[in-house]
Design an enzyme around this catalytic site. Structure first.
Site, PDB file in Angstrom:
ATOM      1  N   GLY A 146       0.832  -1.201   0.000  1.00 57.35           N
ATOM      2  CA  GLY A 146       0.000   0.000   0.000  1.00 57.35           C
ATOM      3  C   GLY A 146       0.866   1.250   0.000  1.00 57.35           C
ATOM      4  O   GLY A 146       0.724   2.113  -0.852  1.00 57.35           O
ATOM      5  N   PHE A 147       1.747   1.324   0.984  1.00 56.36           N
ATOM      6  CA  PHE A 147       2.726   2.408   1.087  1.00 56.36           C
ATOM      7  C   PHE A 147       2.076   3.775   1.250  1.00 56.36           C
ATOM      8  O   PHE A 147       2.701   4.795   1.016  1.00 56.36           O
ATOM      9  CB  PHE A 147       3.686   2.398  -0.109  1.00 56.36           C
ATOM     10  N   LYS A 187      13.313 -11.482  11.138  1.00 58.39           N
ATOM     11  CA  LYS A 187      13.391 -11.538   9.676  1.00 58.39           C
ATOM     12  C   LYS A 187      12.468 -10.496   9.032  1.00 58.39           C
ATOM     13  O   LYS A 187      12.854  -9.800   8.092  1.00 58.39           O
ATOM     14  CB  LYS A 187      13.031 -12.951   9.188  1.00 58.39           C
ATOM     15  N   LEU A 226       9.428  -7.757  16.855  1.00 57.38           N
ATOM     16  CA  LEU A 226       8.580  -8.925  17.075  1.00 57.38           C
ATOM     17  C   LEU A 226       9.060 -10.120  16.271  1.00 57.38           C
ATOM     18  O   LEU A 226       8.850 -11.261  16.659  1.00 57.38           O
ATOM     19  CB  LEU A 226       7.132  -8.597  16.694  1.00 57.38           C
ATOM     20  N   ASN A 227       9.671  -9.848  15.114  1.00 53.43           N
ATOM     21  CA  ASN A 227      10.154 -10.923  14.239  1.00 53.43           C
ATOM     22  C   ASN A 227      11.396 -10.394  13.524  1.00 53.43           C
ATOM     23  O   ASN A 227      11.320  -9.429  12.760  1.00 53.43           O
ATOM     24  CB  ASN A 227       9.060 -11.306  13.235  1.00 53.43           C
ATOM     25  N   GLU A 279       8.218   2.549   8.021  1.00 54.15           N
ATOM     26  CA  GLU A 279       8.535   3.725   7.212  1.00 54.15           C
ATOM     27  C   GLU A 279       9.937   4.286   7.394  1.00 54.15           C
ATOM     28  O   GLU A 279      10.474   4.933   6.499  1.00 54.15           O
ATOM     29  CB  GLU A 279       7.474   4.811   7.467  1.00 54.15           C
TER      30      GLU A 279
END
Ligand code: MOS
Length: 733
Positions: free
Chosen positions: A232-233, A627, A624-625, A699
């Site tokens: 979406g950006f 990768k 949280l992750n 962002e």
């Protein structure tokens, strides 16, 4: 063992690679028709008439909506509609590419063919298309997005008058468009007075509100579904005209209608980053301590809306500056309304500010990292609030070390490899840490697996995966026994996936719902006939791998499914709503930070710019992750490189048409353009923003790096480029 922070593979990965994940354009409905959006080919004036006679008789054509026959909608029933849409309610044309008709047919091909057979007559008016000419009549918008238009503190004029060293320069950035892989797509179906919409959106609830407002119906009569979004950006952060027009067409024909934008239609009616011109003045004493900063941004908006790219906003908080003057002005043109585009404000604003800082470092003969350390802000310089958590020092240190900044030669042009001049540059990256109200429900099923539901979106960022991890961690289940559902307004309400806020907002609600569910489970675990945990204090019990255990007596344990079986074999659930931001947020300035480093090679004679290494080191709170966090920053850096060297939407000055509204002429990098990208994180957690200590990461990656590349080009060549994109023609001659 906790799954939080691990590199768990995307839980939606198998569905995506096998094609099971359905995007909005891939849904269909019985008796569905296809719609094509028709756009104006003039930039200003009126539609004198649309002759539909040839198209009406073409095979498969069901309906052609034009300003002459479109059902009247009235004003949207909203306090402050986010966007001013083009819904065929009048004959005015405000920009080239404005939606002016919708053709509905049995097939996409028939609708497209008929759209090409419309005969459109215009009464053309002079168009305002010249940004430079428009500067003379620039307007002062009421707000710069969520920021104040103008903020000043101290006296910059006095600082400039007394300064030992000054920078005074103007920087420009071009219009850009988002171009996510998935273009916008909508499928609308009315069931009586209820509207069901599949839409490629960053905000199902915002979509619902906009649709309800335009059709004058209750929000609970609208359902928006969006299980997968292909990027979406910011372009899908607003509900644009085609979404409402698709629903309008579906109403007009009383059948489901699908409307998919094509690639060309992504350059206009769904927004983009506006062109900016940014004037910066810096004042410093001889030691390199900033005494004043002025950042005057002029950006472009449409005749329809005062939409501001808030490029000067980060200048209010990035350095400890005793005086400052930051302003935003608008040049209103006959162009499409711009919108949020990844790091709206900071992406373009850090380019200008961070090149200006490099110019100051050169003027002072000071190392650019050193200059930034001398002006390090421990508090927000305008509001005086401390930062909730800030490890930017560590970003500069760790980033410089990993990159090998010490090997930089301060003298431009002093490093060469054959025809290639080698340069190093750096810049600071920053983006606000946002969090909004969110809600989630958590259910433990009789088989001991959990389903967590929240209406949020996964725009490719990994929401499915990180929410699964948060729920699994909180509930004491392996991720494989947790299912997370999202993308539907029938689920718990959440904010738009914009402003890098999804993880910080929704994970907080998911965690809270899972804590409440775990409490219920533990209460059941110690009660009822046959519990192996009889008499245990539930606050001392542990939950792990689907078992409740008494840590003081490990043989005393019971599987979740068994607990539920003993209590009637029914699912249990809990829900939670978490507030926009904790009370402490008012006491703190909430931002993420980073240090961007770039190495470039420039062909001395031909001016060809090659990226060699892009390194970003970030303070973005707890990840949280690992990768997925890496991927987010990697993607941001690649886009910064694209912004630095390639992207530019060309407005034809005669017609107002976007001349490169396709991915052949609108240049974006391929892998060979990017070379090495290193993403590094410093230890950081932000417990003032949420109990998990996370900030958003979507962002910040695009901020700072374009300036680092510009600064590296200066270090290589001695040439100061202040206009994006930076291409070889600026370096030769
Ligand atoms: Mo982001 S540009 O706020 O979707």
């Amino acid at each position: 063992m906790s799954t939080l922070g691990t590199s768990l593979d995307r839980v939606d990965g198998p569905a995506k690679v096998t094609g099971k994940a359905r995007y909005s354009a891939e849904f269909s409905a019985p008796r569905m028709l296809h719609a094509v959006l028709v756009q104006s080919t003039i930039a200003s004036g009126r539609i004198a008439g649309i002759d539909t006679r040839a198209a009406d008789g073409m095979p498969g054509v069901i309906k052609i909506l034009t300003p002459a026959n479109a059902p009247k909608l009235g004003s949207p029933a909203m306090k402050s509609p986010l966007r001013v849409l083009s819904l065929l309610q009048d004959d005015k044309v405000h920009y080239n590419g404005q939606p002016i008709a919708v053709v509905v047919a049995q097939t996409l091909e028939q609708a497209t063919d008929a759209a090409n057979h419309l005969v459109i007559r215009y009464s053309e008016a002079p168009a305002r298309l010249d940004f430079q000419a428009g500067r003379a009549t620039a307007t002062t918008p009421p707000k710069a997005n969520q920021h104040k238009t103008d903020v000043s503190w101290g006296s910059v004029d006095a600082a400039l008058a007394a300064a030992a060293v000054k920078v005074d320069a103007t920087y420009t950035t071009p219009s850009q468009f988002h171009h996510p892989l998935e273009p916008h797509a909508t499928l609308a179906e009315w069931q009586g007075d209820r509207l069901i919409v599949h839409d490629a959106t960053q905000g199902v609830f915002a979509d619902r509100a906009t649709l309800a407002a335009h059709f004058g119906i209750d929000e609970d009569h609208v359902r928006v579904i969006s299980p997968y979004v292909g990027g979406g950006f910011g372009s899908k952060g607003s509900t644009w005209s085609h979404v409402v027009l698709c629903a309008l067409a579906a109403k007009a024909v009383a059948r489901p209608v699908k409307l998919v934008l094509d690639r060309t239609q992504m350059s206009g009616p769904v927004g983009g980053r506006p062109r900016t011109e940014q004037h910066i003045q810096l004042a410093a004493n001889k030691d390199g301590v900033l005494t004043g900063v002025r950042h005057a941004a002029i950006t472009q908006s449409s005749m329809l809306e005062d939409w501001v790219e808030p490029s000067a906003a980060q200048t209010r908080m990035l350095y400890a500056t005793p005086s400052g003057d930051t302003t935003h002005r608008l040049v209103k043109l006959n162009v499409a309304t711009p919108t949020f585009q990844r790091a709206p404000g900071e992406a373009s604003g850090t380019f200008a500010l961070e090149v200006a800082m490099d110019e100051l470092a050169v003027a002072l003969d000071l190392d650019p990292v050193e200059l930034r350390l001398k002006n390090y802000a421990d508090r927000d310089p305008v509001e005086g609030k401390p930062f909730s958590s800030k490890s930017l020092h560590e970003c500069y240190r760790a980033g410089a070390e990993r990159f090998g900044w010490a090997k930089r030669s301060a003298k431009p042009g002093s490093r060469r490899e054959g025809d290639w001049l080698i340069g190093y540059g750096m810049a600071t990256a920053t983006y606000p840490a946002n969090r909004s109200k969110a809600a989630a429900t958590a259910t433990l099923l009789p088989d001991g697996t959990a389903v967590i539901r929240s209406g949020t979106q996964d725009i490719g960022t990994g929401t499915y995966t990180v929410m699964t991890q948060v729920a699994a961690d909180t509930l004491g289940l392996p991720p494989s026994r947790v299912r997370f559902e999202l993308g539907d307004t029938t689920l718990a309400q959440t904010p738009v996936s914009g402003g890098s806020q999804t993880a910080a907002s929704v994970a907080t609600a998911v965690q809270a719902a899972c804590i409440a569910l775990r409490e219920k489970l533990l209460a059941l675990g110690i009660s009822g006939a046959g519990t192996p945990l009889a008499g245990a204090n539930k606050d001392h019990l542990e939950t792990r791998d689907g078992w409740i255990e008494d840590p003081s007596s490990p043989s005393r344990r019971e599987a979740y499914a068994s607990v539920l079986a003993r209590h009637g074999g029914k699912a249990i659930d809990a829900d939670a709503e978490t507030p926009p931001s904790p009370a402490t947020a008012k006491e703190f300035a909430l931002h993420s930070f980073g240090a961007a480093f770039a190495e470039v090679a420039v062909d001395e004679e031909l001016g060809i710019i090659r990226l060699r290494r892009l390194h970003g080191t970030y303070d973005v709170g707890r990840r949280l992750n690992a990768k997925l966090a890496h991927s987010q920053l990697l993607g941001g850096i690649v886009w910064a490189a694209s912004m630095a060297l390639m992207e530019e939407a060309i407005l034809d000055p005669r017609t107002g048409r976007i001349a490169n509204a396709n991915l052949a002429d609108y240049h974006v990098p391929v892998n060979a353009d990017i070379a090495e990208v290193v993403v590094q994180f410093v230890d950081s957690e932000d417990l003032h923003l949420n109990p998990l200590g996370i900030r958003g990461i979507g962002e910040i990656g695009i901020t700072g790096m374009a300036a680092a590349i510009a600064n590296a080009i200066h270090n290589a060549t001695g040439k100061r480029l202040r206009d994006l994109p930076m291409r070889l023609d600026a370096l030769i001659g």
